[in-house]
Enzyme design. Structure first.
Site, PDB file in Angstrom:
ATOM      1  N   GLY A 199       2.531   5.710   7.701  1.00 54.07           N
ATOM      2  CA  GLY A 199       1.316   5.325   6.989  1.00 54.07           C
ATOM      3  C   GLY A 199       0.022   5.841   7.598  1.00 54.07           C
ATOM      4  O   GLY A 199      -0.885   6.254   6.888  1.00 54.07           O
ATOM      5  N   PHE A 206      -2.122  -4.714  -3.165  1.00 56.76           N
ATOM      6  CA  PHE A 206      -1.271  -3.682  -2.573  1.00 56.76           C
ATOM      7  C   PHE A 206      -1.882  -2.322  -2.876  1.00 56.76           C
ATOM      8  O   PHE A 206      -1.965  -1.905  -4.029  1.00 56.76           O
ATOM      9  CB  PHE A 206       0.161  -3.780  -3.108  1.00 56.76           C
ATOM     10  CG  PHE A 206       1.114  -2.930  -2.324  1.00 56.76           C
ATOM     11  CD1 PHE A 206       1.631  -3.378  -1.115  1.00 56.76           C
ATOM     12  CD2 PHE A 206       1.484  -1.672  -2.774  1.00 56.76           C
ATOM     13  CE1 PHE A 206       2.499  -2.587  -0.368  1.00 56.76           C
ATOM     14  CE2 PHE A 206       2.348  -0.871  -2.037  1.00 56.76           C
ATOM     15  CZ  PHE A 206       2.857  -1.331  -0.835  1.00 56.76           C
ATOM     16  N   VAL A 207      -2.338  -1.653  -1.829  1.00 59.64           N
ATOM     17  CA  VAL A 207      -3.048  -0.387  -2.018  1.00 59.64           C
ATOM     18  C   VAL A 207      -2.166   0.809  -1.665  1.00 59.64           C
ATOM     19  O   VAL A 207      -1.249   0.696  -0.842  1.00 59.64           O
ATOM     20  CB  VAL A 207      -4.368  -0.349  -1.207  1.00 59.64           C
ATOM     21  CG1 VAL A 207      -5.422  -1.218  -1.851  1.00 59.64           C
ATOM     22  CG2 VAL A 207      -4.148  -0.764   0.246  1.00 59.64           C
ATOM     23  N   ASP A 267      -2.356  -6.168   7.815  1.00 62.53           N
ATOM     24  CA  ASP A 267      -1.995  -7.081   6.730  1.00 62.53           C
ATOM     25  C   ASP A 267      -1.575  -8.424   7.339  1.00 62.53           C
ATOM     26  O   ASP A 267      -2.426  -9.235   7.703  1.00 62.53           O
ATOM     27  CB  ASP A 267      -0.885  -6.389   5.927  1.00 62.53           C
ATOM     28  CG  ASP A 267      -0.366  -7.188   4.754  1.00 62.53           C
ATOM     29  OD1 ASP A 267      -1.133  -7.962   4.172  1.00 62.53           O
ATOM     30  OD2 ASP A 267       0.814  -7.022   4.401  1.00 62.53           O
ATOM     31  N   ASP A 323       1.877   4.133   1.015  1.00 66.49           N
ATOM     32  CA  ASP A 323       2.898   4.474   0.014  1.00 66.49           C
ATOM     33  C   ASP A 323       3.311   3.302  -0.859  1.00 66.49           C
ATOM     34  O   ASP A 323       3.076   2.137  -0.539  1.00 66.49           O
ATOM     35  CB  ASP A 323       4.166   4.952   0.728  1.00 66.49           C
ATOM     36  CG  ASP A 323       4.920   3.800   1.396  1.00 66.49           C
ATOM     37  OD1 ASP A 323       4.283   3.045   2.157  1.00 66.49           O
ATOM     38  OD2 ASP A 323       6.119   3.633   1.112  1.00 66.49           O
TER      39      ASP A 323
HETATM   40  P1  5GP Z   1       1.549  -5.966   8.837  1.00 70.01           P
HETATM   41  O1  5GP Z   1       2.604  -5.854   9.895  1.00 70.01           O
HETATM   42  O2  5GP Z   1       0.158  -6.154   9.352  1.00 70.01           O
HETATM   43  O3  5GP Z   1       1.917  -6.980   7.797  1.00 70.01           O
HETATM   44  O4  5GP Z   1       1.584  -4.671   7.988  1.00 70.01           O
HETATM   45  C1  5GP Z   1       1.310  -3.479   8.476  1.00 70.01           C
HETATM   46  C2  5GP Z   1       2.014  -2.408   7.687  1.00 70.01           C
HETATM   47  O5  5GP Z   1       2.467  -2.835   6.399  1.00 70.01           O
HETATM   48  C3  5GP Z   1       1.024  -1.322   7.404  1.00 70.01           C
HETATM   49  O6  5GP Z   1       0.960  -0.417   8.480  1.00 70.01           O
HETATM   50  C4  5GP Z   1       1.584  -0.709   6.145  1.00 70.01           C
HETATM   51  O7  5GP Z   1       2.555   0.239   6.488  1.00 70.01           O
HETATM   52  C5  5GP Z   1       2.207  -1.869   5.409  1.00 70.01           C
HETATM   53  N1  5GP Z   1       1.259  -2.421   4.408  1.00 70.01           N
HETATM   54  C6  5GP Z   1       0.555  -3.566   4.492  1.00 70.01           C
HETATM   55  N2  5GP Z   1      -0.223  -3.756   3.413  1.00 70.01           N
HETATM   56  C7  5GP Z   1      -0.019  -2.683   2.619  1.00 70.01           C
HETATM   57  C8  5GP Z   1      -0.557  -2.267   1.340  1.00 70.01           C
HETATM   58  O8  5GP Z   1      -1.408  -2.904   0.713  1.00 70.01           O
HETATM   59  N3  5GP Z   1      -0.088  -1.084   0.855  1.00 70.01           N
HETATM   60  C9  5GP Z   1       0.840  -0.323   1.512  1.00 70.01           C
HETATM   61  N4  5GP Z   1       1.216   0.805   0.928  1.00 70.01           N
HETATM   62  N5  5GP Z   1       1.353  -0.672   2.704  1.00 70.01           N
HETATM   63  C10 5GP Z   1       0.929  -1.843   3.241  1.00 70.01           C
HETATM   64 MG    MG Z   2       2.160   1.295   8.418  1.00 72.24          MG
END
Ligand code: 5GP
Ligand code: MG
Length: 174
Positions: free
Chosen positions: A43, A150-151, A101, A157
């Site tokens: 990402g 969700f972006v 996130d 992706d």
């Molecule tokens: P966390 O561990 O903070 O929940 O999430 C981190 C990872 O989740 C990010 O690096 C990304 O890969 C994925 N992610 C979180 N939110 C989004 C979103 O809105 N869109 C996408 N495509 N990936 C997300």
């Molecule tokens: Mg990521």
């Protein structure tokens, strides 16, 4: 899967402006020191590529692969899928991810990297969804705060598609 190009949510011009600004802040903060940037692939690939070129410091780049999402839902489990090549001990380390996130990914990375005794450890993300936080972690540098959507695009992706969009859009399933 149907492939729909989303509307522009954050334009490529806005992203470029923010990346420049983050690069300047980081350059100022670490002035006179060198930096190890660790990007979390896939990402953060595109953000990290642009960000490091906006940082005017002696810098080494490494990457680590982590994964937690399947489709648009966080699985809750974060897995490390690759190893670092560089030593972090005694280094100023800046971890770069595209979005913060639930916080599980960076929280995990923080625990693992802290044990490697870096001189300092900071986190830079392009996007932050503070409403979605499940564990207590903050980014030291964050580009844009966004709501719980969700972006996709600019490295983000949906099932590995859309990473190549030059802007950020909101994914709308049909
Ligand atoms: P966390 O561990 O903070 O929940 O999430 C981190 C990872 O989740 C990010 O690096 C990304 O890969 C994925 N992610 C979180 N939110 C989004 C979103 O809105 N869109 C996408 N495509 N990936 C997300
Ligand atoms: Mg990521």
């Amino acid at each position: 899967m149907k492939y729909h190009k989303p509307e522009v949510y954050i334009s490529k011009e806005k992203i470029a402006e923010k990346v420049k600004q983050l690069g300047e802040e980081i350059t100022d903060h670490y002035k006179g020191q060198s930096l190890v940037v660790v990007s979390i692939t896939n990402g953060a690939l595109i953000f990290a590529a642009d960000l490091i070129r906006a940082i005017d410091l002696p810098l080494q780049l490494d990457s680590i692969m982590m994964a937690s999402y399947a489709g648009t839902q966080s699985s809750g489990k974060v897995q490390i899928r690759s190893e670092l090549k560089l030593q972090l001990e005694g280094q100023h380390v800046l971890v770069v991810d595209e979005i913060l996130d639930t916080g599980r990914t960076l929280h995990n990375v923080k625990e693992i990297f802290s044990e490697m005794n870096p001189a300092s450890l900071k986190f830079c993300v392009l996007l932050d969804k503070p409403e979605c936080r499940k564990v207590d972690i903050q980014a030291d540098y964050a580009g844009f705060e966004i709501p719980d959507e969700f972006v996709i695009g600019y490295g983000l992706d949906y099932n590995e598609f859309y990473r190549n969009l030059p802007y950020i859009g909101i994914y709308k399933p049909d």
